[in-house]
Design an enzyme around this catalytic site. Structure first.
Site, PDB file in Angstrom:
ATOM      1  CG  HIS A   1      37.835  37.825  48.182  1.00 29.36           C
ATOM      2  ND1 HIS A   1      37.105  36.663  48.113  1.00 29.36           N
ATOM      3  CD2 HIS A   1      39.044  37.528  47.627  1.00 29.36           C
ATOM      4  CE1 HIS A   1      37.833  35.708  47.557  1.00 29.36           C
ATOM      5  NE2 HIS A   1      39.013  36.208  47.258  1.00 29.36           N
TER       6      HIS A   1
ATOM      7  CD  GLU B   1      32.673  40.133  48.045  1.00 24.41           C
ATOM      8  OE1 GLU B   1      32.068  39.461  47.202  1.00 24.41           O
ATOM      9  OE2 GLU B   1      33.925  40.171  48.117  1.00 24.41           O
TER      10      GLU B   1
ATOM     11  CB  CYS C   1      34.193  33.554  47.450  1.00 27.66           C
ATOM     12  SG  CYS C   1      34.745  34.169  49.052  1.00 27.66           S
TER      13      CYS C   1
ATOM     14  CB  CYS D   1      32.843  37.033  50.547  1.00 26.04           C
ATOM     15  SG  CYS D   1      34.559  37.594  50.410  1.00 26.04           S
TER      16      CYS D   1
END
Length: 369
Positions: A52, A54, A79, A89
């Site tokens: 992801h 992040e 998430c 994250c």
């Protein structure tokens, strides 16, 4: 919020925009990390959706001490469910020492939906949610539509003459629009998860429907074909030039022995008794189950007319040239059988750009009469 906050979120939105169409069923997220108004790192969702944004942005920071009391700008709520590394994250942000989070959109995914925001607050992290939300919603149109409406966000692309014709009556259409418009079409393809077309369009135009911009060839979307009566043969370009892409073929007949030599084709049989609305509802639900967020329509006037009449088109992208064809041409839409002006469908203009002698119009569906 300050103009500096807007600047950093704009940068995060740009990161998200760059990855749209390449993240699979996952949403394209952009992320920027800042401390004392100085840029530290940025990231976006990786190809196919993992890692992801992040995680990518945090991993770029070599000296983790710099992250203490920093701010992070994220286009979608991080998430809260565990990733392949065993952490969410939200966990990674909390562990980093970041003290302030700016979030454009709350994640509609029930696995997260507000949970990360609450987790940040419990850990004394300052949260600004729905920050520049409208800007982000334009990026997440497909993701939200799939989760909320069980339907991809449907965009109809049209290349036409000044008077709305897509070809001559002899079906010749190369080229009504200019090269810049055609190159822009390839970029639009790259931002969508799949392209929907019909067997009649393939037979008439023999298109490839992939992205051929230099450096973006791997961004070609999946192909969705309506071949109700199994008319197509494997020799068409759409099969020859998309061997690395998924192709979904919907038909009304048993297609188990059709196009068997093409291993990338997934065949789906649709009930013959469905009316047009039920037929497309079935297809759109099935595409949602396959993780398709954004669906681009590139086809002839018959399919365009059906989808417009059923109110299933969310956005119009029109490349309009300065050429006039008149009654010698085929219109991009056929009869909608309107009896009253109040019934007319309306698409509000959201973007307009001159492309040499062509004009690009982007219009979003309006619920207003």
């Amino acid at each position: 919020m300050s103009n500096d906050d807007k600047k950093w979120m704009h940068l995060a939105l740009l990161e998200a925009f760059r990855s749209k169409g390449s993240t699979g069923q996952n949403p394209p997220v952009g992320c920027v990390i800042v401390k004392n108004n100085i840029f530290i790192s940025s990231g976006r969702t990786s190809f196919s959706g993992r890692p992801h944004a992040e995680e990518n942005a945090l991993n770029k920071v070599l000296d983790k001490k710099v992250l203490l009391n920093a701010s992070i700008y994220v286009t979608l709520e991080p998430c809260s469910h565990k990733n392949t590394n065993g952490k969410s994250c939200a966990d990674l942000i909390i562990e980093s020492g970041i003290s302030e989070v700016f979030i454009s959109c709350v994640d509609p995914d029930p696995r997260t939906n507000g949970k990360s925001i609450n987790l940040f607050k419990k850990n004394n992290i300052k949260v600004h949610s729905k920050y520049m939300e409208q800007d982000a919603l334009n990026i997440y149109d497909g993701f939200f539509s799939r989760l909320h409406n069980n339907k991809p966000f449907v965009t109809l692309k049209i290349a036409c003459s000044l008077d709305g014709k897509i070809a001559l009556k002899n079906k010749k259409s190369k080229w009504i629009t200019n090269e810049l418009s055609r190159r822009s079409t390839h970029f639009i393809r790259a931002q969508n998860d799949a392209i929907l077309t019909s067997s009649s369009s393939i037979i008439t135009d023999n298109p490839m429907l992939n992205c051929r911009l230099e450096g973006m060839e791997n961004r070609s979307p999946a192909i969705v074909i309506l071949d109700r009566y199994l008319k197509l043969k494997s020799s068409y370009k759409i099969f020859q030039d998309n061997i690395n892409n998924d192709i979904y073929l919907y038909s009304l007949n048993d297609s188990s022995n059709h196009l068997n030599k093409l291993s990338n084709i997934k065949k789906i049989m649709v009930n013959k008794d469905l009316n047009n609305k039920e037929f497309f509802n079935f297809i759109f639900r099935d595409l949602c189950n396959k993780g398709i967020n954004n669906l681009l329509i590139e086809s002839g006037s018959k399919l365009s007319t059906i989808l417009l009449s059923l109110n299933m088109v969310d956005k119009l992208i029109i490349f309009r040239s300065g050429k006039i064809i008149g009654n010698d041409g085929l219109p991009f839409i056929n009869d909608l059988n309107h009896k009253d002006i109040e019934q007319l469908k309306k698409y509000q203009i959201s973007f307009l750009r001159i492309l040499d002698d062509d004009v690009l119009e982007i219009r979003n569906h309006s619920n207003e009469a």
